[in-house]
Write an enzyme that holds these catalytic residues in place. Structure first.
Site, mmCIF file in Angstrom:
data_model
loop_
_atom_site.group_PDB
_atom_site.id
_atom_site.type_symbol
_atom_site.label_atom_id
_atom_site.label_comp_id
_atom_site.label_asym_id
_atom_site.label_seq_id
_atom_site.Cartn_x
_atom_site.Cartn_y
_atom_site.Cartn_z
ATOM 1 N N ASN A 166 1.295 -1.316 -0.248
ATOM 2 C CA ASN A 166 0.183 -0.005 0.108
ATOM 3 C C ASN A 166 1.283 1.023 0.238
ATOM 4 O OD1 ASN A 166 -1.331 2.270 1.024
ATOM 5 N ND2 ASN A 166 -3.611 0.552 1.656
ATOM 6 N N THR A 198 -7.112 6.617 10.450
ATOM 7 C CA THR A 198 -6.897 5.402 9.195
ATOM 8 C C THR A 198 -8.187 4.357 9.238
ATOM 9 O OG1 THR A 198 -5.541 4.356 8.378
ATOM 10 C CG2 THR A 198 -5.538 3.877 11.101
ATOM 11 N N THR A 199 -8.451 3.651 8.537
ATOM 12 C CA THR A 199 -9.691 2.676 8.407
ATOM 13 C C THR A 199 -9.627 2.428 9.590
ATOM 14 O OG1 THR A 199 -8.500 2.886 6.196
ATOM 15 C CG2 THR A 199 -10.923 0.958 6.617
ATOM 16 N N ARG A 241 3.040 18.881 1.050
ATOM 17 C CA ARG A 241 3.465 19.674 0.608
ATOM 18 C C ARG A 241 3.656 20.282 -0.856
ATOM 19 N NH1 ARG A 241 8.548 21.907 1.773
ATOM 20 N NH2 ARG A 241 8.654 22.240 4.056
ATOM 21 N N HIS A 284 -3.563 -4.889 7.583
ATOM 22 C CA HIS A 284 -3.672 -3.389 8.784
ATOM 23 C C HIS A 284 -2.748 -3.011 9.400
ATOM 24 C CE1 HIS A 284 -5.025 1.057 10.559
ATOM 25 N NE2 HIS A 284 -5.838 0.462 8.753
ATOM 26 N N GLY A 285 -1.655 -2.475 10.174
ATOM 27 C CA GLY A 285 -1.299 -2.181 11.479
ATOM 28 C C GLY A 285 0.087 -3.542 11.307
ATOM 29 N N GLY A 325 0.777 -1.293 4.544
ATOM 30 C CA GLY A 325 1.695 0.051 3.748
ATOM 31 C C GLY A 325 2.398 0.848 3.993
ATOM 32 N N HIS A 326 1.868 1.090 5.908
ATOM 33 C CA HIS A 326 2.821 2.401 6.593
ATOM 34 C C HIS A 326 3.920 1.922 7.112
ATOM 35 C CE1 HIS A 326 3.475 4.816 10.252
ATOM 36 N NE2 HIS A 326 3.024 5.666 9.069
ATOM 37 N N GLU A 384 -8.906 0.102 -3.025
ATOM 38 C CA GLU A 384 -9.576 0.306 -1.508
ATOM 39 C C GLU A 384 -10.631 1.638 -1.751
ATOM 40 O OE1 GLU A 384 -6.947 1.221 1.600
ATOM 41 O OE2 GLU A 384 -5.972 -1.125 0.706
ATOM 42 N N ARG A 428 -7.043 12.904 0.761
ATOM 43 C CA ARG A 428 -5.890 12.959 1.717
ATOM 44 C C ARG A 428 -4.220 12.670 0.934
ATOM 45 N NH1 ARG A 428 -7.184 9.973 7.099
ATOM 46 N NH2 ARG A 428 -9.664 11.357 7.046
ATOM 47 N N HIS A 429 -4.821 11.787 0.539
ATOM 48 C CA HIS A 429 -3.157 10.814 -0.139
ATOM 49 C C HIS A 429 -3.224 11.107 -1.811
ATOM 50 C CE1 HIS A 429 -5.270 7.502 1.339
ATOM 51 N NE2 HIS A 429 -4.430 7.503 2.904
ATOM 52 N N HIS A 469 -5.843 3.618 -1.886
ATOM 53 C CA HIS A 469 -7.460 3.749 -1.262
ATOM 54 C C HIS A 469 -7.056 5.445 -1.842
ATOM 55 C CE1 HIS A 469 -9.545 4.019 2.423
ATOM 56 N NE2 HIS A 469 -9.578 4.793 2.112
ATOM 57 N N ARG A 511 -9.725 8.065 -0.934
ATOM 58 C CA ARG A 511 -10.155 8.280 -0.051
ATOM 59 C C ARG A 511 -11.142 9.937 -0.501
ATOM 60 N NH1 ARG A 511 -8.698 6.492 5.866
ATOM 61 N NH2 ARG A 511 -10.887 7.738 6.211
ATOM 62 N N GLU A 570 -11.145 -9.125 3.211
ATOM 63 C CA GLU A 570 -9.781 -9.169 4.038
ATOM 64 C C GLU A 570 -10.034 -8.906 5.516
ATOM 65 O OE1 GLU A 570 -7.309 -5.999 1.929
ATOM 66 O OE2 GLU A 570 -6.360 -5.069 3.896
ATOM 67 N N ASP A 607 -0.583 4.591 -0.424
ATOM 68 C CA ASP A 607 -1.086 5.824 -0.102
ATOM 69 C C ASP A 607 0.024 6.509 0.760
ATOM 70 O OD1 ASP A 607 -2.924 4.380 -0.700
ATOM 71 O OD2 ASP A 607 -3.776 3.678 1.187
ATOM 72 N N HIS A 608 0.914 6.743 1.864
ATOM 73 C CA HIS A 608 1.556 7.434 2.552
ATOM 74 C C HIS A 608 3.418 8.157 1.400
ATOM 75 C CE1 HIS A 608 -1.045 7.074 5.437
ATOM 76 N NE2 HIS A 608 -0.862 5.271 5.710
HETATM 77 N N1 PXP Z 1 -5.865 -2.710 4.365
HETATM 78 C C1 PXP Z 1 -6.638 -1.959 4.015
HETATM 79 C C2 PXP Z 1 -8.008 -2.331 3.617
HETATM 80 C C3 PXP Z 1 -6.586 -0.621 4.831
HETATM 81 O O1 PXP Z 1 -7.290 0.757 4.866
HETATM 82 C C4 PXP Z 1 -5.625 -0.329 4.851
HETATM 83 C C5 PXP Z 1 -4.886 1.209 5.172
HETATM 84 O O2 PXP Z 1 -5.222 1.900 4.427
HETATM 85 C C6 PXP Z 1 -4.258 -1.342 5.199
HETATM 86 C C7 PXP Z 1 -4.368 -2.768 4.459
HETATM 87 C C8 PXP Z 1 -2.430 -0.806 5.027
HETATM 88 O O3 PXP Z 1 -2.383 -0.704 6.512
HETATM 89 P P1 PXP Z 1 -0.568 -0.403 7.002
HETATM 90 O O4 PXP Z 1 -0.702 0.869 6.367
HETATM 91 O O5 PXP Z 1 -1.348 0.188 8.518
HETATM 92 O O6 PXP Z 1 -0.117 -1.588 6.322
#
Ligand code: PXP
Length: 248
Positions: A14, A107-108, A25, A197-198, A219-220, A77, A56-57, A50, A52, A158, A16-17
């Site tokens: 992911n 976040t979600t 910026r 996630h996480g 992702g993060h 997403e 935002r990203h 994602h 959104r 998921e 996104d970040h």
């Molecule tokens: N899966 C889903 C459905 C999510 O919404 C996210 C966060 O956008 C992730 C996975 C990835 O999560 P993380 O950035 O915490 O790894």
């Protein structure tokens, strides 16, 4: 066929970040296409983004550019809204993961309310399925929720691993057991199980060892590590953890 842990676990990165940093910026860098390309070259199986509602990203143009220019499976997403369905039906990603969305959240937070929002999620699933987009539902590892998935008609779930990721010690072990139980139940219904996630470089192994899970979306932690080692190495290091967990 006997299930075994040596089946490869797929990784959707992911990104996104990377867009979060760019949007902070309003610059043109860091380049999302370059990131997607490097992640693909490092061996990821999919790019996850994602779009959104508040943009935002990830921006609309990012979705189209990645779809057009990077030859990798795209997992989009999205919230179950008419606007997002319209975009997804135009972009035609291979996968679409329906997620809950609240404007004020960081976040979600939490999985879909597939009981309370049943009709909306079912309709969104049908609209995407008609366009041959594979639908995944982002849900909590909760048996009562999983029971409703066949009626919604999505082939994939998921499982939200956020509570597991935030817990420690015995609480984390309990959360892992919930994920295992939910995975086994969903798998017994013929549903493909992904998770995410996480997840980070310390807590991914235990989830990756659950043999029926087919894909992790992370992702993060990968983007954060990329600041120090680069996105290619950060991706490869996560793949190594996942492969090791599967005995590959
Ligand atoms: N899966 C889903 C459905 C999510 O919404 C996210 C966060 O956008 C992730 C996975 C990835 O999560 P993380 O950035 O915490 O790894």
């Amino acid at each position: 066929m006997e299930e075994n842990t040596s089946q490869k676990l797929e990784l959707g990165v992911n990104i996104d970040h990377i867009a979060t940093l760019r949007q902070a910026r309003g610059t043109t860098y860091p380049d999302l296409l370059e990131a997607a390309f490097l992640v693909k070259e490092a061996g990821a199986d999919a790019i996850t983004i994602h779009l959104r509602e508040d943009r935002r990203h990830i921006q609309d143009a990012d979705v189209y550019a990645i779809r057009k220019q990077i030859n990798i499976r795209l997992n989009l997403e999205l919230a179950a809204t008419d606007e997002m369905v319209k975009i997804a039906c135009d972009v035609l990603p291979e996968d679409a993961c329906i997620v809950p969305e609240k404007r004020e959240e960081l976040t979600t937070e939490g999985g879909l309310d597939i009981i309370g929002q049943f009709e909306r999620i079912q309709k969104t699933t049908q609209q995407l399925t008609q366009k041959e987009v594979r639908v995944s539902l982002f849900i909590e590892p909760n048996i009562e929720h999983i029971k409703r998935v066949p009626d919604i008609g999505a082939p994939i779930i998921e499982l939200h691993t956020g509570t597991y990721a935030n817990a420690e010690g015995d609480d984390q072990k309990r959360e892992l057991d919930r994920i295992i139980e939910a995975t086994e139940y969903a798998h017994s219904l013929g549903i493909q199980v992904n998770a995410g996630h996480g997840l980070d470089y310390a807590n991914t192994k235990a989830v990756a060892q659950i043999p029926q899970i087919q894909e992790l979306n992370i992702g993060h932690s990968i983007v954060a590590r990329a600041l120090f080692v680069g996105i290619s190495r950060a991706t490869r290091q996560m793949i190594e953890i996942m492969n090791e967990a599967r005995g590959i």
